[in-house]
Design an enzyme around this catalytic site. Sequence first.
Site, PDB file in Angstrom:
ATOM      1  N   ILE A  18       3.026  13.206   2.918  1.00 38.39           N
ATOM      2  CA  ILE A  18       2.703  12.447   1.714  1.00 38.39           C
ATOM      3  C   ILE A  18       1.269  11.943   1.804  1.00 38.39           C
ATOM      4  O   ILE A  18       0.823  11.487   2.861  1.00 38.39           O
ATOM      5  CB  ILE A  18       3.663  11.246   1.548  1.00 38.39           C
ATOM      6  CG1 ILE A  18       5.129  11.712   1.603  1.00 38.39           C
ATOM      7  CG2 ILE A  18       3.374  10.510   0.254  1.00 38.39           C
ATOM      8  CD1 ILE A  18       5.553  12.641   0.494  1.00 38.39           C
ATOM      9  N   ASN A  48      10.908  -0.007   3.721  1.00 42.22           N
ATOM     10  CA  ASN A  48       9.797   0.942   3.732  1.00 42.22           C
ATOM     11  C   ASN A  48       8.791   0.685   4.846  1.00 42.22           C
ATOM     12  O   ASN A  48       8.041   1.585   5.220  1.00 42.22           O
ATOM     13  CB  ASN A  48       9.084   0.893   2.378  1.00 42.22           C
ATOM     14  CG  ASN A  48       7.804   1.690   2.372  1.00 42.22           C
ATOM     15  OD1 ASN A  48       7.818   2.918   2.393  1.00 42.22           O
ATOM     16  ND2 ASN A  48       6.676   0.989   2.347  1.00 42.22           N
ATOM     17  N   ALA A  49       8.760  -0.520   5.402  1.00 41.56           N
ATOM     18  CA  ALA A  49       7.740  -0.861   6.403  1.00 41.56           C
ATOM     19  C   ALA A  49       7.802   0.088   7.601  1.00 41.56           C
ATOM     20  O   ALA A  49       8.886   0.440   8.079  1.00 41.56           O
ATOM     21  CB  ALA A  49       7.927  -2.301   6.867  1.00 41.56           C
ATOM     22  N   GLY A  50       6.647   0.484   8.070  1.00 43.30           N
ATOM     23  CA  GLY A  50       6.595   1.361   9.241  1.00 43.30           C
ATOM     24  C   GLY A  50       5.164   1.532   9.724  1.00 43.30           C
ATOM     25  O   GLY A  50       4.219   1.357   8.954  1.00 43.30           O
ATOM     26  N   ARG A  66       0.839  -1.205   0.000  1.00 40.43           N
ATOM     27  CA  ARG A  66       0.000   0.000   0.000  1.00 40.43           C
ATOM     28  C   ARG A  66       0.866   1.245   0.000  1.00 40.43           C
ATOM     29  O   ARG A  66       2.060   1.192   0.272  1.00 40.43           O
ATOM     30  CB  ARG A  66      -0.905   0.035   1.234  1.00 40.43           C
ATOM     31  CG  ARG A  66      -1.870  -1.134   1.348  1.00 40.43           C
ATOM     32  CD  ARG A  66      -2.696  -1.064   2.634  1.00 40.43           C
ATOM     33  NE  ARG A  66      -1.849  -1.150   3.816  1.00 40.43           N
ATOM     34  CZ  ARG A  66      -1.923  -0.330   4.859  1.00 40.43           C
ATOM     35  NH1 ARG A  66      -2.786   0.657   4.864  1.00 40.43           N
ATOM     36  NH2 ARG A  66      -1.135  -0.507   5.902  1.00 40.43           N
ATOM     37  N   TYR A  74       7.392   7.372  16.816  1.00 44.73           N
ATOM     38  CA  TYR A  74       7.624   7.377  15.377  1.00 44.73           C
ATOM     39  C   TYR A  74       8.836   8.240  15.033  1.00 44.73           C
ATOM     40  O   TYR A  74       9.700   7.834  14.241  1.00 44.73           O
ATOM     41  CB  TYR A  74       6.378   7.897  14.671  1.00 44.73           C
ATOM     42  CG  TYR A  74       6.434   7.855  13.164  1.00 44.73           C
ATOM     43  CD1 TYR A  74       6.264   6.650  12.476  1.00 44.73           C
ATOM     44  CD2 TYR A  74       6.626   9.007  12.421  1.00 44.73           C
ATOM     45  CE1 TYR A  74       6.298   6.609  11.093  1.00 44.73           C
ATOM     46  CE2 TYR A  74       6.667   8.976  11.032  1.00 44.73           C
ATOM     47  CZ  TYR A  74       6.498   7.781  10.378  1.00 44.73           C
ATOM     48  OH  TYR A  74       6.541   7.756   8.993  1.00 44.73           O
ATOM     49  N   PRO A  89      10.633  11.429   3.548  1.00 48.23           N
ATOM     50  CA  PRO A  89       9.443  12.053   2.969  1.00 48.23           C
ATOM     51  C   PRO A  89       8.842  13.089   3.917  1.00 48.23           C
ATOM     52  O   PRO A  89       8.918  12.964   5.143  1.00 48.23           O
ATOM     53  CB  PRO A  89       8.483  10.871   2.776  1.00 48.23           C
ATOM     54  CG  PRO A  89       9.375   9.658   2.736  1.00 48.23           C
ATOM     55  CD  PRO A  89      10.486   9.971   3.678  1.00 48.23           C
ATOM     56  N   GLY A  90       8.233  14.102   3.319  1.00 47.48           N
ATOM     57  CA  GLY A  90       7.489  15.078   4.092  1.00 47.48           C
ATOM     58  C   GLY A  90       6.056  14.611   4.270  1.00 47.48           C
ATOM     59  O   GLY A  90       5.807  13.453   4.594  1.00 47.48           O
TER      60      GLY A  90
END
Length: 238
Positions: free
Chosen positions: A179, A81-83, A11, A146, A176-177
């Site tokens: 998003i 990328n998982a988070g 996703r 986070y 990333p800012g």
Amino acid sequence: MKTALITGGSRGIGAAIVRAMSENGYRVAFCYKASQDAASRLAHETGAIAIPCDVTDSRQVQSMVAAALGQLGHIDVLVNNAGVAWQGLITDMTDDDWRAVLDTSLTAAFLTCRETLPGMISRRGGRIINISSIWGRVGASCEAAYSAAKAGLIGLTKALAKEVGPSGVTVNCLCPGVIQTDMLACYTPADLSALADETPLCRLGTPEDVAAAVCWLADDAAAFVTGQVIGVDGGFGQ
């Protein structure tokens, strides 16, 4: 053919990375935890290989990487990328909440790096790209865990780049800012409008913006780039 393994790929930003790397000629495998339907659709759309995995579990990570290697033969690019996020006062956060955020957003990257690096080192080349966050650079109120996890990912990136650079492996980090993903579901339209107004480019980012930066770091054009923390944020927070 070059290959890539992407965690949290079903996703949002992860799915955009799967699509972009597939379109750029990579043979792609990605893992997912719970979004089986979305993962199946993405695999059908792109030809990528979907592998279920809880990236906080070292045994599952070992099995997932082994499955990816069985399909791909080797891994040229690893995208961590998982988070997961958790919003609220730190005084309201439980031990389990804290561990879930740190384990998914930071420890998982350690686990996947540990499993994929031996192959990269033996081939004298590879790319590791970690997806951090602007909050890992500047912190965010009510997102202490986070922010801490994403800051840790920045530290891991810089240290690992020095450790594996002599073996021809580069390690970089994207921040990333704001998003447009489902992580913004808790924000009101007014909140999102205000965040867009605070961004010098006057818009929110898209998953495709991040995916394009991943593809550049994975490309030979970025062969001399390592240990870097690059904002994909439209100038937000600068």
